[in-house]
Design an enzyme around this catalytic site. Structure first.
Site, short mmCIF file in Angstrom:
data_model
loop_
_atom_site.label_atom_id
_atom_site.label_comp_id
_atom_site.label_asym_id
_atom_site.label_seq_id
_atom_site.Cartn_x
_atom_site.Cartn_y
_atom_site.Cartn_z
N ARG A 21 0.83 -1.21 0.00
CA ARG A 21 0.00 0.00 0.00
C ARG A 21 0.86 1.25 0.00
O ARG A 21 1.78 1.38 0.81
CB ARG A 21 -0.95 -0.01 1.19
CG ARG A 21 -1.84 -1.24 1.15
CD ARG A 21 -2.81 -1.31 2.30
NE ARG A 21 -3.53 -2.59 2.24
CZ ARG A 21 -4.79 -2.76 2.60
NH1 ARG A 21 -5.48 -1.74 3.00
NH2 ARG A 21 -5.35 -3.95 2.53
N SER A 188 -19.32 -2.57 3.78
CA SER A 188 -18.79 -1.50 2.94
C SER A 188 -18.03 -1.99 1.71
O SER A 188 -17.79 -1.20 0.79
CB SER A 188 -17.86 -0.61 3.76
OG SER A 188 -16.72 -1.32 4.20
N HIS A 216 -21.32 2.61 8.37
CA HIS A 216 -21.50 3.02 6.97
C HIS A 216 -22.94 3.44 6.68
O HIS A 216 -23.31 3.62 5.51
CB HIS A 216 -21.06 1.91 6.02
CG HIS A 216 -19.59 1.69 6.02
ND1 HIS A 216 -18.72 2.46 5.27
CD2 HIS A 216 -18.82 0.80 6.69
CE1 HIS A 216 -17.48 2.06 5.47
NE2 HIS A 216 -17.52 1.06 6.33
N THR A 244 -20.03 5.82 13.79
CA THR A 244 -18.80 6.59 13.64
C THR A 244 -19.13 8.03 13.31
O THR A 244 -20.19 8.33 12.76
CB THR A 244 -17.91 6.00 12.54
OG1 THR A 244 -16.68 6.72 12.49
CG2 THR A 244 -18.56 6.10 11.17
N LYS A 247 -17.30 9.17 8.93
CA LYS A 247 -17.75 8.90 7.57
C LYS A 247 -18.80 9.94 7.16
O LYS A 247 -18.43 11.05 6.79
CB LYS A 247 -18.22 7.46 7.45
CG LYS A 247 -17.06 6.47 7.64
CD LYS A 247 -17.46 5.03 7.48
CE LYS A 247 -16.24 4.10 7.45
NZ LYS A 247 -15.43 4.13 8.69
N THR A 276 -7.34 6.44 27.26
CA THR A 276 -6.94 7.20 26.07
C THR A 276 -7.45 8.63 26.16
O THR A 276 -8.51 8.90 26.73
CB THR A 276 -7.47 6.53 24.78
OG1 THR A 276 -6.88 7.15 23.65
CG2 THR A 276 -8.98 6.65 24.67
#
Length: 406
Positions: A21, A188, A216, A244, A247, A276
């Site tokens: 990639r 997706s 999605h 999410t 997107k 985190t």
């Protein structure tokens, strides 16, 4: 041991397979989506982006930009820590309330990404249920697979969207054990929908919890952008709905929505949440503006569906191998990793069209493809240019030999 050789040999194998990639160095242009500037080896070039997950172009929306600029001016750049240690900003609270309302749930919890929300939530839920057995669709996202793995629980993988196979696995499992069925609404890479109602029926029949990944679909389907479950009137039947902000909403971050106790348990036990740094209030403010806008505006969703259908129709008219897809995803079958990368390179270098090759491990070997994501802002001229470019490259490389072999 020659440590470096281990890594160089691993990279060599990936390159020989044709699935190494290469990142494309681009700069998105505010107010000009889907156009971007590509910093190529030969200099700066203007390109059209055809593979962005910013499905509706909300990352460029004036309301989103204005909200982020205002937050930056008022709060500064960073969150300041984890949610437990000074990192909870009022924007986080407001966005979680908005997301819970979006999905008709009691509560919501933000994460730094959709990947983390799946991994942390699935593993935590399953760990807290003594003897939990997880039932997972074979095409579930890597983040869901990691959540299953990190749970350490017994698992069963059912054939993709196969209601009968899932029921056979549920039937063969001790009825006294807690059960968790996990699946996505829109897959997706193929663009197909899950049989959500049928899975919920099985969950009711066999006393299982359900976990739906809508990443999605949120912002894209339903009267307020609540996803496929909202469109189909099924949100109340699902235990956990995950989504999410990276997107359709155009920002970054992930979230889960569920009952107050389930969300609080994940908040209290999930390491991926506890340890985190929280999302920047600047990002959160933009996401809040995006979610609120798409709750009220249907025009982006309508236009997006029209653009996706037009692209599919024009590809079929040009005899290009569009894979069956009833969603907004437009996958074009290639069937060979090296050729897929070649097509992508030629489109970018000669036609200023940017679309990344999709290969293993994202899809199985032999099912390589190009995945196009038209937005409401892709014009007729852009679509015609893309289809002409694809037809030219298909003929030059004789791509149909792979299609026929498949």
């Amino acid at each position: 041991m020659d440590y470096n050789r281990v890594f160089s040999d691993a990279l060599k194998a990936v390159k020989e397979e044709g699935r190494y990639r290469v990142f494309t160095d681009i700069v998105r242009q505010r107010g000009n989506f889907p156009k971007a500037v590509w910093h190529s080896p030969d200099g700066v070039k203007d390109i059209t982006v055809w593979c962005s997950n910013d499905y509706l172009g909300m990352g460029q929306h004036p309301k989103v930009i204005e909200a982020m600029e205002e937050s930056l001016k008022n709060s500064g750049a960073g969150a300041g820590g984890t949610r437990n240690i000074s990192g909870t900003n009022h924007m986080h609270v407001l966005l979680e309330q908005e997301l819970a309302d979006l999905h008709g749930k009691e509560s919501a919890l933000l994460f730094t990404s959709g990947y983390i929300s799946n991994d942390a939530s699935i593993s935590t839920i399953a760990k807290l249920l003594p003897g939990c057995v997880i039932f997972s669709d074979e095409l579930n996202h890597a983040s869901m697979i990691e959540g299953v793995r990190h749970s350490g629980c017994q698992k069963h993988i059912f054939r993709h969207n196969d209601v009968d196979h899932l029921e056979s696995l549920l039937q063969s499992t001790d009825p006294k054990l807690p059960k968790l069925i996990i699946f996505e609404s829109v897959y997706s890479m193929d663009g197909d929908f899950a049989p959500i109602k049928e899975f919920c029926d099985l969950a009711d029949k066999y006393n299982a919890l359900t976990y739906l990944d809508e990443v999605h679909a949120v912002g894209m389907y339903g009267a307020r952008g609540g996803g496929v479950a909202e469109r189909d009137g099924l949100m109340d039947r699902l235990t956990v709905i995950e989504g999410t902000l990276g997107k359709a909403y155009g920002l970054m971050g992930g979230y889960i929505t569920s009952t107050r106790d389930i969300v609080d348990a994940i908040r209290s036990f999930a390491s991926g949440f506890i340890f985190t740094t929280s999302l920047s209030p600047v990002i959160t403010a933009g996401a809040l503006a995006s979610v609120r806008h798409l709750k009220e505006s249907q025009s982006e969703r309508d236009s997006h569906q029209e653009r996706a259908q037009l692209l599919k129709d024009k590809m079929r008219a040009a005899d290009l191998p569009v894979m069956p897809s009833i969603s907004h995803i437009v996958p074009l079958f290639v069937g060979d990793a090296v050729t897929c990368k070649q097509i992508s390179d030629i489109l970018l270098n000669e036609f200023n069209v940017y679309v990344q090759p999709i290969n293993f491990p994202t899809v199985p070997r032999g099912l390589e493809r190009l995945r196009f994501t038209p937005s409401p802002l892709h014009t007729d001229e852009m679509i015609d240019h893309l289809v002409t470019a694809l037809a030219t490259v298909w003929a030059r490389l004789d791509v149909r030999k792979f299609t026929k072999a498949a």
